[in-house]
Design a protein around this motif. Structure first.
Motif, short mmCIF file in Angstrom:
data_model
loop_
_atom_site.label_atom_id
_atom_site.label_comp_id
_atom_site.label_asym_id
_atom_site.label_seq_id
_atom_site.Cartn_x
_atom_site.Cartn_y
_atom_site.Cartn_z
N VAL A 116 39.93 -3.39 55.51
CA VAL A 116 38.79 -2.81 54.81
C VAL A 116 39.13 -1.43 54.28
N ASP A 117 39.82 -0.62 55.07
CA ASP A 117 40.23 0.71 54.61
C ASP A 117 41.12 0.60 53.38
N ASP A 118 42.04 -0.36 53.42
CA ASP A 118 42.94 -0.58 52.28
C ASP A 118 42.13 -0.99 51.05
N LEU A 119 41.21 -1.94 51.24
CA LEU A 119 40.40 -2.42 50.12
C LEU A 119 39.55 -1.30 49.54
N GLN A 120 38.94 -0.50 50.39
CA GLN A 120 38.08 0.58 49.92
C GLN A 120 38.88 1.64 49.17
N ALA A 121 40.03 2.02 49.74
CA ALA A 121 40.87 3.03 49.10
C ALA A 121 41.48 2.54 47.80
N SER A 122 41.62 1.22 47.67
CA SER A 122 42.30 0.66 46.50
C SER A 122 41.34 0.16 45.42
N LEU A 123 40.09 -0.13 45.82
CA LEU A 123 39.16 -0.76 44.88
C LEU A 123 38.06 0.19 44.42
N VAL A 124 37.44 0.92 45.36
CA VAL A 124 36.35 1.84 45.01
C VAL A 124 36.55 3.14 45.80
N PRO A 125 37.58 3.92 45.46
CA PRO A 125 37.92 5.08 46.29
C PRO A 125 36.84 6.14 46.39
N SER A 126 35.97 6.22 45.39
CA SER A 126 34.90 7.23 45.45
C SER A 126 33.99 7.02 46.65
N THR A 127 33.89 5.77 47.14
CA THR A 127 33.02 5.51 48.28
C THR A 127 33.58 6.09 49.58
N LEU A 128 34.86 6.47 49.58
CA LEU A 128 35.42 7.10 50.77
C LEU A 128 34.73 8.42 51.08
N LEU A 129 34.07 8.99 50.08
CA LEU A 129 33.40 10.28 50.26
C LEU A 129 31.92 10.14 50.59
N GLU A 130 31.43 8.89 50.65
CA GLU A 130 30.02 8.67 50.94
C GLU A 130 29.77 8.70 52.44
N ALA A 131 28.59 9.16 52.81
CA ALA A 131 28.23 9.21 54.23
C ALA A 131 28.03 7.80 54.77
N PRO A 132 28.43 7.55 56.01
CA PRO A 132 28.19 6.22 56.60
C PRO A 132 26.71 5.94 56.70
N MET A 133 26.35 4.65 56.63
CA MET A 133 24.95 4.26 56.59
C MET A 133 24.48 3.65 57.91
N SER A 134 25.22 2.70 58.43
CA SER A 134 24.79 2.03 59.67
C SER A 134 25.16 2.85 60.89
N ALA A 135 24.50 2.56 62.00
CA ALA A 135 24.79 3.27 63.24
C ALA A 135 26.25 3.02 63.66
N GLU A 136 26.72 1.79 63.47
CA GLU A 136 28.10 1.46 63.83
C GLU A 136 29.08 2.25 62.97
N ALA A 137 28.78 2.37 61.68
CA ALA A 137 29.67 3.10 60.78
C ALA A 137 29.67 4.60 61.11
N LYS A 138 28.53 5.10 61.53
CA LYS A 138 28.47 6.52 61.92
C LYS A 138 29.33 6.78 63.16
#
Length: 385
Positions: free
Chosen positions: A284-306
């Motif tokens: 998932v980290d690879d996909l996020q960094a490679s596909l929509v890198p701007s989302t790496l700067l977004e705050a986590p939303m779910s409790a698990e992601a936080k």
């Protein structure tokens, strides 16, 4: 033309699947199968595959599957006549299971192509999905209706009807999965992240991957929904789409990996089934960094992601002051520290040129990608809290 209301929708009743009742075996063949533990399992496998194949096949293609099943049962009745025929009976069941598995795999590929057409024409995709009666097609309809991609009268009722059918009759009887899906609550009134998690759970029972458009369209909620959830082998499914190219395939990141992998790979093997959760997060980290890198700067939303973000911050802090050189030799640690700036700089350059991010944003996203890369791997060799 508006999409039909719940009352107008075609009935989603599954095609009938003959079940073996060993409490009251109705024929000599049934008695033979019921007398063998292996054959009972084989019969259950065939029934499960038949149900899945019918569910993943549009209405106009089910008749040929049913005819083949009838022919199989006729042949079974002639072969499985007593205990002496168990080997031949087992071979017959194995062949039928192999045939159904191949048909189901082909059917799922066609269904996946329908889902892949959602971005281009969601209404056409929804109309095509209505020709199916399996869990995967219904889950895609839930996504289309609840995300607003397709407007349907009585949307909440339509979504609840589909969810109820999926949970009550379409999914395999997996108590852990059903419990998690039930715990999601009322999907019709849930936020998009919950809808995507519902879709993820259904797709995990299939061979279908999560298509890239989910991530490019929905960003952070999709990455969270399809990330590490179970922390065990269940995280292997559903598969994730492959980005056109991976940021972490840059030679600068390969240099970083060369100094981390010698310590990471043994730790990954020692983690047992938990390693699947780590591997899922790597993907998932690879996909996020490679596909929509701007989302790496977004705050986590779910409790698990936080919680994951907090742990990642602690891991990055531990990396900066690493001193456990018995676990990770000092020479490899120092080499990693030296190689990281070049990898981050190459990533920032890629983000500016390919994704047209502003220089400051590209630098921040590249640093965030580096933090994901390091924290995901270093977490394997850090002691558990």
């Amino acid at each position: 033309m508006p999409f039909p209301s719940v009352a107008q929708m075609p009935a989603q009743t599954p095609a009938p699947v003959q079940a073996l009742d060993c409490a009251k075996p109705g024929s000599r063949a049934d008695r033979t199968v019921c007398a063998s533990a292996d054959l009972k399992v084989a019969a259950e496998d065939v029934a499960t595959l038949l149900r899945g194949t019918l569910g993943n096949t549009p209405a106009d293609g089910r008749d040929i599957i049913q005819r083949a099943q009838t022919a199989f049962l006729t042949e079974r009745d002639g072969v499985c006549t007593d205990k002496s025929t168990i080997p031949a009976c087992r071979s017959l069941y194995e062949k039928r299971a192999a045939d159904l598995a191949a048909q189901n795999s082909a059917a799922q590929k066609k269904l996946a192509s329908v889902a892949a057409g959602i971005p281009k024409d969601p209404k056409a995709a929804a109309a095509a999905l209505q020709r199916y009666n399996g869990a995967a097609a219904k889950a895609w309809l839930v996504y289309l209706f609840q995300s607003g991609a397709v407007t349907v009268p009585d949307k909440d009722a339509a979504v609840r009807k589909l969810v109820d059918e999926i949970l009550r009759q379409d999914l395999m009887k997996d108590p852990y999965l059903l419990e998690e899906m039930t715990n999601l609550g009322d999907v019709a009134s849930a936020p998009l992240g919950t809808v995507l998690l519902f879709l993820r759970h259904v797709l995990s029972t299939t061979e279908m991957d999560a298509p890239c458009f989910l991530f490019t369209k929905h960003g952070q909620p999709a990455f969270e929904a399809f990330g590490a959830f179970w922390g065990n082998a269940r995280d292997e499914t559903p598969g994730l789409c492959s980005p056109p190219s991976s940021v972490f395939d840059l030679p600068e990141w390969k240099a970083v990996s060369a100094h981390m992998d010698p310590a990471i790979e043994p730790a990954l093997a020692e983690r047992g089934s938990i390693r699947h959760g780590y591997e899922r997060q790597f993907e998932v980290d690879d996909l996020q960094a490679s596909l929509v890198p701007s989302t790496l700067l977004e705050a986590p939303m779910s409790a698990e992601a936080k919680r994951a973000a907090e742990l990642r911050g602690k891991t990055v802090a531990a990396f900066r002051s690493w001193n456990d050189f018995e676990v990770w030799p000092e020479k490899d640690y120092r080499a990693t520290v030296s190689a990281l700036p070049a990898a981050i700089a190459a990533t920032s350059k890629l983000y500016r040129e390919k994704f047209k991010l502003l220089p400051q944003t590209a630098d921040q996203a590249a640093k965030a990608a580096g933090d994901r890369f390091v924290a995901g791997r270093l977490g394997l060799i850090m002691p558990d809290d």
